[in-house]
Design a protein around this motif. Structure first.
Motif, short mmCIF file in Angstrom:
data_model
loop_
_atom_site.label_atom_id
_atom_site.label_comp_id
_atom_site.label_asym_id
_atom_site.label_seq_id
_atom_site.Cartn_x
_atom_site.Cartn_y
_atom_site.Cartn_z
N ILE A 170 17.18 64.70 -19.19
CA ILE A 170 17.33 63.52 -20.06
C ILE A 170 16.29 63.61 -21.16
CG2 ILE A 170 17.21 61.01 -20.22
CD1 ILE A 170 18.01 60.88 -17.28
N ASP A 171 16.72 63.47 -22.41
CA ASP A 171 15.81 63.44 -23.54
C ASP A 171 16.34 62.43 -24.55
OD1 ASP A 171 14.08 63.78 -25.62
OD2 ASP A 171 14.29 65.97 -25.76
N ASP A 172 15.75 61.23 -24.53
CA ASP A 172 16.17 60.16 -25.43
C ASP A 172 15.25 60.01 -26.63
OD1 ASP A 172 18.40 59.46 -23.93
OD2 ASP A 172 17.23 58.14 -22.61
N GLY A 173 14.34 60.96 -26.82
CA GLY A 173 13.44 60.90 -27.97
C GLY A 173 12.26 59.97 -27.76
N GLN A 174 11.25 60.12 -28.63
CA GLN A 174 10.04 59.30 -28.56
C GLN A 174 9.36 59.36 -27.20
OE1 GLN A 174 8.62 57.65 -31.20
NE2 GLN A 174 10.20 58.72 -32.38
N GLY A 175 9.46 60.51 -26.52
CA GLY A 175 8.81 60.68 -25.23
C GLY A 175 9.61 60.18 -24.06
N CYS A 176 10.78 59.57 -24.30
CA CYS A 176 11.62 59.06 -23.21
C CYS A 176 12.45 60.20 -22.62
CB CYS A 176 12.56 57.97 -23.73
SG CYS A 176 11.75 56.47 -24.32
N GLY A 177 12.40 60.34 -21.32
CA GLY A 177 13.23 61.35 -20.69
C GLY A 177 12.63 61.87 -19.39
N ILE A 178 13.44 62.66 -18.68
CA ILE A 178 13.02 63.27 -17.41
C ILE A 178 13.48 64.72 -17.43
CG2 ILE A 178 13.14 63.12 -14.89
CD1 ILE A 178 14.07 60.24 -15.14
N ASP A 179 12.56 65.60 -17.11
CA ASP A 179 12.89 67.03 -17.13
C ASP A 179 13.94 67.37 -16.07
OD1 ASP A 179 12.68 69.76 -17.85
OD2 ASP A 179 11.28 70.10 -16.19
N LYS A 180 13.72 66.89 -14.82
CA LYS A 180 14.66 67.16 -13.72
C LYS A 180 14.93 65.85 -12.99
CE LYS A 180 13.28 71.98 -13.06
NZ LYS A 180 14.57 72.55 -13.55
N PRO A 181 15.80 65.01 -13.51
CA PRO A 181 16.07 63.71 -12.88
C PRO A 181 16.97 63.84 -11.66
CG PRO A 181 17.47 63.98 -14.80
CD PRO A 181 16.56 65.18 -14.77
N ILE A 182 16.83 62.85 -10.76
CA ILE A 182 17.75 62.75 -9.63
C ILE A 182 18.26 61.31 -9.56
CG2 ILE A 182 16.61 64.58 -8.30
CD1 ILE A 182 15.33 62.38 -6.57
N SER A 183 19.45 61.14 -9.02
CA SER A 183 20.04 59.81 -8.85
C SER A 183 20.10 59.53 -7.35
CB SER A 183 21.44 59.76 -9.46
OG SER A 183 22.03 58.49 -9.25
N VAL A 184 19.41 58.46 -6.92
CA VAL A 184 19.29 58.13 -5.49
C VAL A 184 20.22 56.98 -5.16
CG1 VAL A 184 17.73 57.50 -3.64
CG2 VAL A 184 16.88 58.85 -5.57
N SER A 185 21.05 57.16 -4.15
CA SER A 185 21.97 56.11 -3.71
C SER A 185 21.54 55.50 -2.38
CB SER A 185 23.40 56.64 -3.59
OG SER A 185 23.46 57.76 -2.72
N GLU A 186 20.92 56.29 -1.49
CA GLU A 186 20.36 55.79 -0.23
C GLU A 186 18.94 56.32 -0.11
OE1 GLU A 186 24.13 55.14 2.85
OE2 GLU A 186 22.52 56.56 3.31
N ILE A 187 17.99 55.41 0.06
CA ILE A 187 16.60 55.82 0.14
C ILE A 187 16.27 56.35 1.53
CG2 ILE A 187 15.67 53.56 0.77
CD1 ILE A 187 14.21 56.19 -1.72
N LEU A 188 16.92 55.84 2.54
CA LEU A 188 16.84 56.32 3.93
C LEU A 188 18.25 56.22 4.52
CD1 LEU A 188 13.55 54.68 5.33
CD2 LEU A 188 13.86 57.06 4.58
N PRO A 189 18.50 56.91 5.61
CA PRO A 189 19.83 56.82 6.21
C PRO A 189 20.21 55.37 6.54
CG PRO A 189 18.63 58.63 7.18
CD PRO A 189 17.65 57.88 6.33
N GLY A 190 21.32 54.90 5.98
CA GLY A 190 21.80 53.55 6.25
C GLY A 190 21.15 52.47 5.39
N ILE A 191 20.23 52.83 4.52
CA ILE A 191 19.57 51.84 3.65
C ILE A 191 19.87 52.22 2.20
CG2 ILE A 191 17.40 50.76 2.95
CD1 ILE A 191 16.26 51.48 5.68
N LYS A 192 20.72 51.40 1.59
CA LYS A 192 21.13 51.69 0.21
C LYS A 192 20.02 51.33 -0.78
CE LYS A 192 26.09 50.97 0.97
NZ LYS A 192 27.28 50.19 0.55
N LEU A 193 20.04 52.04 -1.89
CA LEU A 193 19.23 51.67 -3.05
C LEU A 193 20.24 51.20 -4.10
CD1 LEU A 193 16.40 51.52 -4.27
CD2 LEU A 193 16.69 53.88 -5.07
N ALA A 194 20.32 49.90 -4.28
CA ALA A 194 21.38 49.32 -5.10
C ALA A 194 20.83 48.64 -6.36
CB ALA A 194 22.14 48.29 -4.27
N PRO A 195 21.40 48.99 -7.52
CA PRO A 195 22.34 50.10 -7.72
C PRO A 195 21.61 51.44 -7.64
CG PRO A 195 21.75 49.12 -9.82
CD PRO A 195 21.10 48.27 -8.78
N ASP A 196 22.35 52.54 -7.81
CA ASP A 196 21.72 53.86 -7.78
C ASP A 196 20.59 53.91 -8.80
OD1 ASP A 196 23.73 54.31 -6.02
OD2 ASP A 196 24.71 55.91 -7.16
N ALA A 197 19.51 54.58 -8.42
CA ALA A 197 18.33 54.65 -9.29
C ALA A 197 18.12 56.07 -9.79
CB ALA A 197 17.09 54.17 -8.53
#
Length: 331
Positions: A170-197
């Protein structure tokens, strides 16, 4: 002597008669002075300007003046304003007579409406000013992930049982971005992270550790009647903005993928514990919130709760911003 007097009298009278007969009255007698006017009828005397002798030509005829300046001109009267000119408006709060009418609202307090755009014209829109960061230009870069550290982070996150997927850079300019981003849907088994982060792996790993080692133990004690923790509800993960959504200031750690805001916790029976000011809350819900907030400083470098400022009254802010000497800021 007495006898001669009658004879001499006619001789003396006759010459006088002849003299008087030859004498006549003057053609114009003396003009009596004008009677002074009374106060009621007295008017300003009209004086006529002495008539100048007319100029004559060589043949004895009067000559008309040729120059314009020789002819007396009447004074020019001021030109009245055009009839279509707008009349002068009375002062605000006053009628045309200059005094405010009873019950008449003050003009200064009346809302003024902008003129509607003409037919076919687009209504003007005010474009909001772009945020200006005070972060040094040298720091407005996307920090590249070290391959070995990133690989280890992914391994540890999988070991904890988190569900996630890797995303493109992700590179949105002005220093905004992540070199290797990940999208997390469950932080632990059976425990959702809502919405995905969307986060950096390091921030996601600390969130998973905090959930397993601090949140679940506190929930088992304080919220046992509500059943198991089923969801952690987040209000913000990656987003390109400045701190506290300000128009000027430093870039937010959210814009680097280092931060997440926790809004509430939902349990198996549907009970949701929302983050709110709970410093004086004597319930188990208040104790649970204070416990997970305090332990957050063991995993994150920055922890801001509702007691820190107005911008965080309804969520917990966690980030992994590295500081000198491993200093942590927890409020």
């Amino acid at each position: 002597m007495r006898r001669r007097l009658p004879l001499l009298f006619p001789l003396m009278v006759l010459p006088a008669v002849f003299i008087l007969a030859g004498a006549g009255l003057p053609e114009a007698g003396p003009v009596p002075d004008a009677k002074p006017a009374t106060a009621e009828t007295q008017t300003a005397p009209v004086t006529e300007k002495a008539k100048e002798p007319e100029a004559t030509s060589t043949d004895g005829q009067p000559v008309e003046p040729t120059a314009a300046e020789d002819v007396p001109k009447p004074e020019t009267k001021p030109v009245p304003p055009a009839t279509d000119a707008a009349p002068e408006e009375p002062e605000a709060g006053k009628s045309e007579s200059g005094t405010k009418k009873p019950g008449e609202p003050d003009a200064a307090k009346q809302d003024t409406k902008s003129e509607a755009p003409a037919s076919g014209e687009a209504a003007p829109t005010d474009k909001p000013a772009e945020p200006k960061t005070t972060t040094p230009a040298a720091e407005l870069v996307i920090t590249p992930e070290e391959p070995a550290a990133y690989a280890q982070c992914l391994t540890d996150l999988k070991t904890l049982g988190a569900t996630f997927s890797e995303k493109p850079r992700i590179d949105d300019g002005q220093g905004c971005g992540i070199d290797k981003p990940i999208s997390v849907s469950e932080i632990l088994p059976g425990i959702k992270l809502a919405p995905d982060a969307t986060l950096r792996c390091e921030a996601a790993l600390e969130l998973a550790r905090w959930t397993k080692e601090a949140v679940l133990p506190a929930a088992r004690v304080a919220m046992s009647e509500d059943g198991a923790l089923k969801s952690i509800n987040q209000a913000s993960s990656y987003i390109c903005r400045l701190r506290n959504n300000a128009s000027t200031g430093k870039i937010s750690e959210h814009a680097r993928g280092n931060a997440i805001d926790i809004a509430s916790f939902t349990f198996k029976n549907g009970e949701t514990i929302a983050i709110q000011p709970r410093d004086e809350d004597g319930t188990l819900s208040g104790a649970f919130q204070r416990a997970v907030t305090a332990t957050g400083c063991l995993y994150f470098e920055t922890v801001l709760d509702p007691g820190s400022d107005e911008a965080h009254e309804n969520h917990l802010h966690f980030d992994v911003l590295q500081r000198r000497g491993n200093y942590r800021y927890c409020r």
